[in-house]
Design an enzyme around this catalytic site. Structure first.
Site, PDB file in Angstrom:
ATOM      1  N   SER A 182       0.850  -1.188   0.000  1.00  0.00           N
ATOM      2  CA  SER A 182       0.000   0.000   0.000  1.00  0.00           C
ATOM      3  C   SER A 182       0.894   1.250   0.000  1.00  0.00           C
ATOM      4  O   SER A 182       1.745   1.396  -0.871  1.00  0.00           O
ATOM      5  CB  SER A 182      -0.973  -0.048   1.175  1.00  0.00           C
ATOM      6  OG  SER A 182      -2.019   0.858   0.998  1.00  0.00           O
TER       7      SER A 182
ATOM      8  N   GLU B  47      -9.174  -5.620  -4.397  1.00  0.00           N
ATOM      9  CA  GLU B  47      -8.623  -4.535  -3.565  1.00  0.00           C
ATOM     10  C   GLU B  47      -9.731  -3.605  -3.052  1.00  0.00           C
ATOM     11  O   GLU B  47      -9.703  -3.128  -1.925  1.00  0.00           O
ATOM     12  CB  GLU B  47      -7.628  -3.692  -4.386  1.00  0.00           C
ATOM     13  CG  GLU B  47      -6.398  -4.429  -4.855  1.00  0.00           C
ATOM     14  CD  GLU B  47      -5.295  -4.512  -3.819  1.00  0.00           C
ATOM     15  OE1 GLU B  47      -5.484  -4.013  -2.688  1.00  0.00           O
ATOM     16  OE2 GLU B  47      -4.243  -5.083  -4.131  1.00  0.00           O
TER      17      GLU B  47
ATOM     18  N   HIS C  31      -7.773  -5.644   0.100  1.00  0.00           N
ATOM     19  CA  HIS C  31      -6.515  -4.907   0.236  1.00  0.00           C
ATOM     20  C   HIS C  31      -5.804  -5.292   1.535  1.00  0.00           C
ATOM     21  O   HIS C  31      -6.417  -5.311   2.593  1.00  0.00           O
ATOM     22  CB  HIS C  31      -6.836  -3.409   0.226  1.00  0.00           C
ATOM     23  CG  HIS C  31      -5.648  -2.517   0.263  1.00  0.00           C
ATOM     24  ND1 HIS C  31      -4.707  -2.492  -0.736  1.00  0.00           N
ATOM     25  CD2 HIS C  31      -5.240  -1.605   1.185  1.00  0.00           C
ATOM     26  CE1 HIS C  31      -3.782  -1.586  -0.432  1.00  0.00           C
ATOM     27  NE2 HIS C  31      -4.072  -1.050   0.725  1.00  0.00           N
TER      28      HIS C  31
END
Length: 540
Positions: A189, A321, A441
């Protein structure tokens, strides 16, 4: 070595580490809370990190250093300290003549949350694969990314912290049986974004030799902000919030320099509008820092990516995600919000994407139709919304980078992956209350690291005969093999039964590894991607 204590000398002084039981098997030595820079407090707030001071006597390295100032996601309270520039080193052995590959982890958290400690990033899985693991903290939010377009606060201090940590690794890691000539940086991320920036910045050249970006690259629209307009610069807005409306960077800086750090970060959240929250806008992300004497980012990311990561590079994403962004835990989606989105769909779109729409060209209504057809945005179409958010926030940017990496003069391999292994009972899905199908995610993190949060909650580790254990073993094997050799599958084994081939230079298809219980090499055709809006529009 003395009992369960281990003493070594680094450039700055003596460290006393501690021998820990690896819950899988064996032991490792942990050296925690090592200062890699001077505390960024007082006059050093908002400044580039300065090298650490030496210390006298032996420093206890059994406990973690302070985390950066941030909101605790469980309690909502402000925690942490400005004095946060610490790293941790985990190694099997400090006396080996053979130097091991080094893996440096850069945590995610929207440039706003997180730390390198074991609450999420426990070393147990990785350190048993014969590498030295380093995890670190860097400054977050306004304290790490304030940019007033002036040398008093030029931005990207948090990224520069990671560069300082990599310099520390170069000087000291051999003392932990690490090889400074074989360093891999990896992150997820916002951490994946920082890794990608480091591969493109001259400032970090020579400090690492391989890189992995998981679910985050510099072209993601949340990974960069343009600060040409002082009125929308959150730094000046903060100064006004604390009583000094000004367009003079030096005046704003003098005020912000003395406000309590926790109050500053609290105000950062208060200044966010409802629309900004809906658009998932990060108040203080990376930006152009050309007013700095040592800039990290000198061009817009869309231009920067054509410099390409010039080291072996793994980049990839999880299969869904976007479900992370639309789940109910964040509390942004309710009947009122759905009504707002349906009456004005543009409100869902992060402004950085809007110029792309006019270039295609595609209207907001056409874009909406690509994902929802004639249906409205509601609880029933959350999976459509997750696909839409996933494409905007992750997939489009990642594929743009992949295209740049495939250009005809690339000379280092780039490996693309999709992480597809689904476990409905996964720790993260439970915490976030994610119910949509697909891998959300950051879900893959729990197969790379043993979260000590799980341990604290009394959750058992993966059973050796379970699918979870197999995925954990496979993922850590490929990541550490890549760190050792630059190739994630140097040998075909039961654990890595498929040869992961890199992207073809100047190819018109994307070869990628689908990471699942049965891994497979697959092909994605450029024109068949859902996030290729131009092509999708032609198909309508």
């Amino acid at each position: 070595m003395n009992g369960n204590r281990v003493v070594i000398n680094v450039r700055e002084g003596k460290l006393i580490g501690i021998i820990e039981e690896n819950f899988l098997d064996g032991k490792y030595i942990a050296f925690r809370g090592i200062p890699y820079a001077k505390p960024p407090i007082g006059k050093l707030r908002f400044k580039d990190p300065a090298p650490p001071e030496p210390w006298s006597g032996a420093r206890d390295a059994s406990k973690y250093g302070n985390v950066a100032v941030q909101t605790d996601i469980i309690t909502g309270e402000m925690i942490g300290d400005e004095d946060c520039l610490y790293l941790n080193v985990y190694t099997a052995d400090v006396e080996s003549w053979r130097k091991r590959p080094v893996m440096v982890w850069i945590h995610g958290g929207a440039f706003s949350l997180g730390s390198g400690d074991a609450s999420v990033y426990g070393p147990d899985y990785i350190v048993r694969k014969d590498v030295v693991l380093v995890t670190l903290n860097y400054r977050l939010g306004v304290l790490g990314f304030l940019n007033l377009n002036d040398e008093v606060a030029a931005g990207n201090q948090g990224i520069k912290d990671t560069i300082m940590a990599l310099r520390w690794v170069q000087k000291n890691i051999s003392k932990f049986s690490g090889d400074p000539g074989n360093v891999t940086i990896f992150g997820e991320s916002a951490g994946g974004v920082i890794v990608h920036y480091l591969t493109l910045s001259p400032l970090s050249e020579g400090l690492f030799h391989k890189a992995i970006s998981q679910s985050g690259v510099v072209t993601n629209p949340w990974a960069f902000i343009e600060l040409t307009n002082k009125a929308t610069n959150k730094g000046f807005q903060l100064a006004e919030y604390f009583g000094k409306a000004t367009s003079d960077p030096k005046v704003a800086y003098e005020l912000l320099k003395i406000i309590d750090a926790r109050k500053l970060r609290k105000a950062e959240h208060k200044l966010q509008t409802k629309t900004e929250r809906l658009q998932k806008i990060i108040p203080f992300p990376p930006s152009l820092d050309h007013k700095s004497l040592n800039p990290v980012i000198t061009e817009d990311p869309s231009i920067l990516i054509h410099r390409r990561a010039k080291v072996p590079y793994i980049v990839g994403y999880n299969s869904c995600e976007g479900s992370y962004l639309v789940n109910s835990t964040f509390g942004y989606l309710n009947e009122e919000t759905f009504k707002e989105i349906n009456s004005n769909f543009k409100k869902t779109i992060i402004p950085r994407i809007l110029p792309t729409l006019s270039q295609i060209p595609i209207t907001i209504e056409e874009l909406r139709f690509l994902y929802f057809g004639n249906k409205t945005v509601s609880e029933e179409t959350l999976i459509n919304y997750a696909d839409f958010m996933g494409d905007i926030y992750f997939y489009r940017g990642i594929m743009e980078v992949v295209d740049a990496q495939m250009s005809s003069d690339a000379n280092e391999p780039t490996y693309l992956y999709k992480f597809s292994y689904e476990n409905e009972a996964s720790f993260l899905r439970k915490i976030l209350n994610v119910t949509l199908p697909g891998v959300t995610h950051s879900e893959e993190l729990f197969y790379l690291f043993y979260s000590h949060m799980m341990k604290d909650l009394g959750l058992p580790p993966f059973a050796p005969d379970s699918k979870d254990y197999k995925i954990m073993n496979r993922l850590t094997q490929m990541w550490t093999d890549f760190a050792k050799t630059g190739n994630p599958t140097p040998a075909i084994t039961n654990l890595t039964p498929i040869k992961w081939t890199p992207l073809k230079i100047a190819g018109n298809v994307y070869d990628y590894l689908d990471i699942d219980i049965e891994p497979r090499m697959k092909i994605l055709r450029k024109e068949e991607q859902r996030c290729n809006w131009k092509n999708m529009k032609h198909k309508l």
